[in-house]
Design an enzyme around this catalytic site. Structure first.
Site, PDB file in Angstrom:
ATOM      1  N   ASN A 148      24.279 -19.971 -30.196  1.00 15.38           N
ATOM      2  CA  ASN A 148      24.579 -18.608 -29.733  1.00 15.38           C
ATOM      3  C   ASN A 148      24.124 -18.343 -28.310  1.00 15.38           C
ATOM      4  O   ASN A 148      24.686 -17.494 -27.620  1.00 15.38           O
ATOM      5  CB  ASN A 148      23.948 -17.578 -30.673  1.00 15.38           C
ATOM      6  CG  ASN A 148      24.959 -17.114 -31.711  1.00 15.38           C
ATOM      7  OD1 ASN A 148      26.164 -17.241 -31.507  1.00 15.38           O
ATOM      8  ND2 ASN A 148      24.474 -16.583 -32.832  1.00 15.38           N
ATOM      9  N   CYS A 405      23.167 -20.364 -40.706  1.00 17.65           N
ATOM     10  CA  CYS A 405      24.137 -20.994 -39.779  1.00 17.65           C
ATOM     11  C   CYS A 405      23.456 -21.486 -38.514  1.00 17.65           C
ATOM     12  O   CYS A 405      24.113 -21.924 -37.572  1.00 17.65           O
ATOM     13  CB  CYS A 405      25.272 -20.047 -39.439  1.00 17.65           C
ATOM     14  SG  CYS A 405      26.560 -20.137 -40.694  1.00 17.65           S
ATOM     15  N   PHE A 406      22.133 -21.357 -38.452  1.00 12.43           N
ATOM     16  CA  PHE A 406      21.316 -21.955 -37.381  1.00 12.43           C
ATOM     17  C   PHE A 406      21.750 -21.482 -35.993  1.00 12.43           C
ATOM     18  O   PHE A 406      21.749 -22.274 -35.030  1.00 12.43           O
ATOM     19  CB  PHE A 406      21.354 -23.499 -37.455  1.00 12.43           C
ATOM     20  CG  PHE A 406      21.568 -24.017 -38.846  1.00 12.43           C
ATOM     21  CD1 PHE A 406      20.688 -23.680 -39.856  1.00 12.43           C
ATOM     22  CD2 PHE A 406      22.660 -24.795 -39.157  1.00 12.43           C
ATOM     23  CE1 PHE A 406      20.896 -24.112 -41.153  1.00 12.43           C
ATOM     24  CE2 PHE A 406      22.879 -25.232 -40.454  1.00 12.43           C
ATOM     25  CZ  PHE A 406      21.996 -24.889 -41.454  1.00 12.43           C
ATOM     26  N   CYS A 407      22.140 -20.197 -35.882  1.00 11.96           N
ATOM     27  CA  CYS A 407      22.584 -19.637 -34.585  1.00 11.96           C
ATOM     28  C   CYS A 407      23.793 -20.382 -34.043  1.00 11.96           C
ATOM     29  O   CYS A 407      23.988 -20.417 -32.830  1.00 11.96           O
ATOM     30  CB  CYS A 407      21.469 -19.676 -33.534  1.00 11.96           C
ATOM     31  SG  CYS A 407      20.138 -18.573 -33.872  1.00 11.96           S
ATOM     32  N   ASN A 408      24.568 -21.023 -34.911  1.00 15.31           N
ATOM     33  CA  ASN A 408      25.764 -21.742 -34.455  1.00 15.31           C
ATOM     34  C   ASN A 408      26.947 -21.259 -35.308  1.00 15.31           C
ATOM     35  O   ASN A 408      27.391 -21.950 -36.221  1.00 15.31           O
ATOM     36  CB  ASN A 408      25.547 -23.252 -34.623  1.00 15.31           C
ATOM     37  CG  ASN A 408      26.674 -24.066 -34.003  1.00 15.31           C
ATOM     38  OD1 ASN A 408      27.829 -23.646 -33.997  1.00 15.31           O
ATOM     39  ND2 ASN A 408      26.340 -25.234 -33.483  1.00 15.31           N
TER      40      ASN A 408
END
Ligand SMILES: Cc1ncc(COP(=O)(O)O)c(C=O)c1O
Length: 482
Positions: A148, A405-408
């Site tokens: 992100n 979503c691990f900032c993705n």
């Protein structure tokens, strides 16, 4: 079975699994220095019974890094750098030493690259995004699979009317079709400002995108941000061989300590293009109130706002020395062997009816991928287990992993099959802000997150084995009844 008998069986099973692992991955034996290191420098992991599998979230520090840093702080008096007094100049020397050490570590020539200290990789990305000369004749091109903090640059681009284009990532390997990338690179904007951003390693799938893209893009007039945050913990990035224009990193991801310090490695030629939107203490040679003028430094200082986290910077030097002492090739080899083994074990795991227990997103072999493995768990009727259920169960087993979503979001949307129309429907709902639960309800039937494990500097076979045993406890289990 009594507790003691059970423990003996577990030890025997682990030892048998290790023997067959070593037969399949003989090069793992050459990384045994890490086992000694784990006993000495990372002893707290086993002493406290932790199974740490979140090296993409953060690496772990060695005890020796802390000792070295503490000794330095205890034995000296340091003032705020950049004055001429003795405590200040002692600190300035150490800040510059850390800077030079960073450049040397990445094999970056002083004539070609600057090392700008930031708070983290996101801070480095923001420096580029806010100062890049976007306009309607510019382009911002980025892969679908990005953190992100790279996605966020699109807001700077759009606010200056620069078109933003995502390069698609294909299932199941989660890689980019290079023909598509080349076609997009062949269409730069008519102006001078064209920016491509991609991760050297995806923090979602572990995919390593080809570093050849850097030259491919630059030859067509693009500047390149290579997001190396997830890559550099277990891979060498040689800036004499590869010449991206901007490289953000966070040091805690490389060696655990210090947190709060990152770096933007920037090519001098590319940084000259940037136009900072403001000035701050430390960034100027002269600024006047009545004269209404300011002059930025023509060095790293122009991008280092205010006072650096100066006491932490000598710990960066200690961390880089530690990585070099262990050896990046050794870390890389160990991570690759463990990743190769766990990919096979998880991909082959089956319920009694033959259905897979785990679905892995991204490549199933170690070719051009790092030690990050992302998956979801499914029951015998192919219904997914909520990733939060897996996280709670893992926590009870003292396994530290990451879910969500691990900032993705691009990686997540693609792998979880969440389409543009699903998203349009959900985001068009009347309530102002969707909570995660609203969102889950809206895309009913699909998972909204995944489970990620990752290996790093202090990983060993037992960590990988214990996760596989943990995963096996879901065989023949029904989702919704946990
Ligand atoms: C690939 C990638 N880029 C950027 C970042 C942002 O790093 P930080 O949160 O340290 O700024 C991360 C963090 O997970 C990452 O994995």
């Amino acid at each position: 079975m009594s507790g003691l008998k059970q423990r003996e069986t577990e030890v025997r099973d682990l030892s048998e699994a290790l023997t067959s692992f070593l037969e399949a991955y003989p090069s793992y034996g050459k990384t045994s220095a890490i086992d000694e290191l784990r006993e000495k420098d990372y002893a707290r992991l086993d002493a406290q019974g932790h199974i740490y599998l979140d090296f993409t979230g953060a690496s772990l520090y060695a005890e020796s890094q802390l000792v070295r840093h503490l000794q330095l702080l205890k034995g000296n008096v340091f003032g705020n750098p950049h004055s001429l007094n003795p405590t200040s100049s002692a600190m300035t020397d150490l800040v510059e030493r850390a800077r030079n050490r960073v450049l040397r570590y990445f094999n970056a020539s002083h004539n070609e690259y600057l090392a700008i200290f930031t708070q983290n990789a996101s801070g480095a990305l923001r420096l580029v995004g806010e100062a890049y000369p976007f306009n309607e004749n510019a382009r911002f091109l980025l892969t679908f699979d990005n953190h992100n903090s790279v996605n966020g640059i699109r807001e700077f681009a759009r606010s200056k009317r620069a078109p933003v284009t995502y390069v698609p990532v294909e299932l199941p390997g989660m890689r980019v079709d290079e023909a598509v990338l080349e076609r997009l690179l062949d269409e730069p904007g008519p102006g001078e400002a064209n920016l491509l951003a991609f991760p050297a390693q995806s923090n979602f799938s572990g995919v390593q995108h080809p570093l050849d893209w850097i030259e491919l893009a630059q030859n067509r007039g693009w500047d390149v941000i290579l997001d190396a945050a997830a890559f550099v913990a277990s891979n060498r990035l040689d800036l004499d061989r590869w010449k991206p224009d901007f490289v953000p990193v966070s040091f805690y991801k490389m060696f655990g300590y210090p947190t709060g310090v990152g770096c933007l490695l920037a090519r001098r030629e590319a940084i000259a293009k940037l136009r900072r939107p403001w000035f701050a203490g430390g960034t100027i040679t002269v600024a006047s109130v009545q004269g209404d003028k300011y002059y930025l430094h023509d060095s790293e200082a122009a991008f280092e706002d205010g006072t650096l986290d100066y006491l932490a910077l000598p710990a960066v030097e200690a961390g880089l020395d530690h990585l070099c002492a262990v050896g990046l090739p050794t870390i890389h080899e160990r991570v690759t062997c463990l990743t190769g083994w766990i990919l096979r074990e998880l991909a082959d795991m089956r319920h009694s009816n033959g259905e897979p227990v785990v679905h892995i997103y991204g490549p199933l072999d170690t070719n051009m991928r790092g030690g990050t493995v992302t998956m979801n768990f499914y029951d015998p009727d192919c219904r997914f287990f909520d990733h939060r259920v897996i996280e709670s169960a893992a926590s009870r087993a003292r396994i530290s992993l990451r879910t969500g979503c691990f900032c993705n979001p691009g990686g997540g949307e693609l792998s979880l099959g969440i389409s543009e129309s699903d998203l349009d429907t959900c985001f068009a709902q009347p309530q102002k802000r969707l909570t995660l639960d609203d969102f889950r309800h809206c895309i009913d039937g699909k998972s909204t997150g995944a489970v990620r494990i990752s290996f790093g500097i202090a990983s060993n076979f037992a960590d990988a084995y214990r996760f596989v045993e943990f995963a096996r406890t879901f065989a023949d289990k029904r989702a919704g009844r946990e």
